[in-house]
Every structure is written in C-alpha cells, then in structure tokens.
Design an enzyme around this catalytic site. Structure first.
Site, PDB file in Angstrom:
ATOM      1  N   THR A   1       1.144  -1.389  -0.194  1.00 54.85           N
ATOM      2  CA  THR A   1      -0.099  -0.095  -0.238  1.00 54.85           C
ATOM      3  C   THR A   1       1.090   1.415   0.216  1.00 54.85           C
ATOM      4  O   THR A   1       0.343   2.067  -0.513  1.00 54.85           O
ATOM      5  CB  THR A   1      -0.520   0.232   1.297  1.00 54.85           C
TER       6      THR A   1
ATOM      7  N   TYR B   1     -12.118  -3.913  -1.274  1.00 61.28           N
ATOM      8  CA  TYR B   1     -13.650  -3.313  -1.857  1.00 61.28           C
ATOM      9  C   TYR B   1     -15.178  -4.499  -1.877  1.00 61.28           C
ATOM     10  O   TYR B   1     -15.922  -4.228  -2.019  1.00 61.28           O
ATOM     11  CB  TYR B   1     -13.622  -2.712  -3.351  1.00 61.28           C
TER      12      TYR B   1
ATOM     13  N   TYR C   1      -2.466 -10.181   5.664  1.00 57.13           N
ATOM     14  CA  TYR C   1      -2.080  -9.158   5.525  1.00 57.13           C
ATOM     15  C   TYR C   1      -3.760  -8.069   5.900  1.00 57.13           C
ATOM     16  O   TYR C   1      -4.568  -7.997   4.872  1.00 57.13           O
ATOM     17  CB  TYR C   1      -1.616  -7.678   4.450  1.00 57.13           C
TER      18      TYR C   1
ATOM     19  N   ARG D   1      -8.142  -0.109   5.409  1.00 56.72           N
ATOM     20  CA  ARG D   1      -8.292   0.154   4.146  1.00 56.72           C
ATOM     21  C   ARG D   1      -9.003  -0.571   3.481  1.00 56.72           C
ATOM     22  O   ARG D   1      -9.704  -0.442   2.030  1.00 56.72           O
ATOM     23  CB  ARG D   1      -6.626   0.921   3.804  1.00 56.72           C
TER      24      ARG D   1
ATOM     25  N   LYS E   1       1.024  -9.941   9.152  1.00 55.60           N
ATOM     26  CA  LYS E   1       0.826  -8.291   8.955  1.00 55.60           C
ATOM     27  C   LYS E   1      -0.622  -8.156   9.886  1.00 55.60           C
ATOM     28  O   LYS E   1      -1.685  -8.203   9.006  1.00 55.60           O
ATOM     29  CB  LYS E   1       1.211  -7.397   7.715  1.00 55.60           C
TER      30      LYS E   1
ATOM     31  N   ILE F   1       6.109  -4.077  10.588  1.00 61.73           N
ATOM     32  CA  ILE F   1       6.398  -3.837   8.996  1.00 61.73           C
ATOM     33  C   ILE F   1       5.684  -2.250   8.633  1.00 61.73           C
ATOM     34  O   ILE F   1       4.887  -2.538   9.278  1.00 61.73           O
ATOM     35  CB  ILE F   1       5.279  -5.536   8.214  1.00 61.73           C
TER      36      ILE F   1
END
Length: 293
Positions: free
Chosen positions: A44, A107, A133, A138, A161, A203
């Site tokens: 990202t 999304y 992740y 987000r 993560k 991270i």
C-alpha cells in the site's frame, strides 16, 4: 525466518509521474546501511494501486538484484480478484524475492469463507512464504483469528501483518495459531507493545524516515530491553501518528523530501501532495525524532 523491522517501502517518483529508479536505489542503500531487517516492495505504501504490473515487476527485480540476499525482500501481490491475485503471484514468483505480503481482498467485502478460499488459491500459486495482511481500515474487511488459524495450516502461509492496532487481536491470534506462526504489527504506534506481548516485529511506515531508530527499537524490544525501547519509541510517537494525518503515503513522502532523502514527493492521482496546513505538524514530528534541526 522473518523478524524485526521490515519497511513498507515508498516508491520514489519524478514530477512527470515516472518511477525514480535512481532515487529508489539510494533509498534501498539507506536501509541496507541503517539496519533495516527486510523490505516490503509494492504494498500500500508503495502506491501499488496506481503502478502497472510490468512496472511493479521491474521495481521488485531491481530491488532484489540490488539487495542480493543481504536482507529479505517481500513483494506485495494483493488483489481484490482472486484470479488476478493468482496470476500476479505467478508472475512475481519468477523474481529473486523471499516471499509475499498478501493483503485481504479490498472493496468487494468478501465473507470469511471467501477470504479463506482467496488466500488458499493465491498461496497455491507459489512455494515461497506468504504473509497475510489484515488492514480493515483500508480494505473494508477484517480477517478474523479463526480464519487466520485455518490458513496457518497451509504450509507456505507463515504469518500475518496485523494492522488493527489491537493487542487483544494479537492475543487471539496467539491463542488460535501455531507457536511458529509469525506475527507482525502493521501499526507503528502500538508496535512496541505488540512486540512486548510476543510479536515478532513490525512492518513499518515510520521506518521509511527513521530506519536506524526503528531497527534499533525492534532489536531492543525483541531482546527484552524494554526500558530503552520505550524511551526511543517516545521520540517516534509523533511520527507514528502524524504520518497518517493524510492518507498514506502522502505524509511520509513529504517527510522524505523535507529530509533530503528524496528529491520529489510526487504521487500519481488520485493521491495528491500534502496540504500546506499539515507541513508544520510533520516538521514538528521530525524534530521530535531528531531527524531535522
């Protein structure tokens, strides 16, 4: 396998929108010189959403060649379409990387069984290690610990993560997952407490601007020297928070330009440069961390 401070590396760009390969090389050298334990490329923070797959492959290949095995290189291979994620993984798997960081499908907002099938198919496209992740802020979906535990049964899914910033979530993952399953914080502000509670590293976005400090912080925490780690972390808390005052990586790119590490803070649309009203806020965070006078 993997531990310590991995940087979620930004992608330097020129004012015309092209990738700044000379700047990228200098940025990687900075991390090699300052003790960063690993690089995450095309996640990202790298603006992967606006960078074509051919450009991503080129960036990752160049970085992997430059690093030449000195530290691990993980490639972002996330997609909200499973078929695309599989194809992307197969393409990037040809490169000299050490593994993948795979974000949850964004999304679409799939159910847990959809994310389970997605990750199983993506992981089957490579024999290299895969880190899950989870970043609900987000992507709009939350990969739950029970689903993570089921995915941990896949041989090459080796860790996660976890960017919720919740230590309760960490304890749930520890309860559900095998003892050798790698647990990385994706939230700089709570990263120290994450490692204190048994996490294996961070991270980090902050590591872009403070690689030496974040590397030392992780080494101190993972060796149990928490008093010294806390003192260092306090000086970085301003950055941990203010680097998200606008959408990542807008503030961190401005900070890198302000420090003279990058010549441009350009980003491809729809991301735009940091609003002037926020310049002084980031400046103060950099001063608190001792990174600018």
């Amino acid at each position: 396998m993997f531990s310590g401070c991995f940087v979620a590396l930004v992608t330097p760009m020129l004012p015309d929108g092209e990738i700044d390969y000379k700047g990228l090389e200098q940025l990687v050298d900075l991390h090699l010189q300052h003790g960063t334990d690993g690089l995450v490329i095309m996640g990202t923070t790298a603006e992967a959403a606006t960078i074509s797959l051919s450009e991503q492959s080129d960036v990752i290949a160049r970085v992997a060649g430059q690093v030449s095995g000195q530290i691990p290189v993980l490639a972002g291979n996330g997609s909200n379409a499973t078929a695309e994620g599989v194809a992307r993984t197969r393409e990037l798997d040809k490169l000299a990387i050490d593994g993948f960081l795979t974000v949850t499908p964004f999304y679409n907002k799939p159910m847990q069984k959809g994310m389970l099938a997605h990750y199983q198919q993506v992981a089957a496209a490579t024999q290299k290690p895969v880190l899950l992740y989870n970043v609900p802020g987000r992507t709009g979906v939350d990969l739950l610990p029970e689903t993570v535990a089921e995915l941990a049964m896949t041989d090459n899914i080796v860790g996660i993560k976890e960017a919720t910033g919740s230590l309760t979530r960490l304890s749930d993952l520890q309860r559900c997952c095998p003892g050798d399953f790698l647990l990385f914080s994706g939230d700089d502000a709570s990263g120290l407490n994450f490692m204190r509670a048994g996490g294996h590293g961070v991270i980090s976005v902050t590591a872009n601007v403070a690689p030496a400090q974040m590397s030392r912080l992780c080494k101190l925490a993972l060796s149990g020297h928490f008093a010294e780690a806390e003192q260092l972390d306090q000086s970085l808390q301003g950055l941990h928070h203010q680097l998200f005052i606008e959408s990542n990586p807008i503030p961190v790119k401005w900070a890198l330009q302000r420090m003279g590490v990058m010549t441009s803070d350009f980003m491809r649309l729809p991301l735009t440069q940091l609003e002037p009203i926020h310049h002084q806020i980031i400046e103060q965070a950099l001063q608190q961390a001792g990174l600018v006078a």
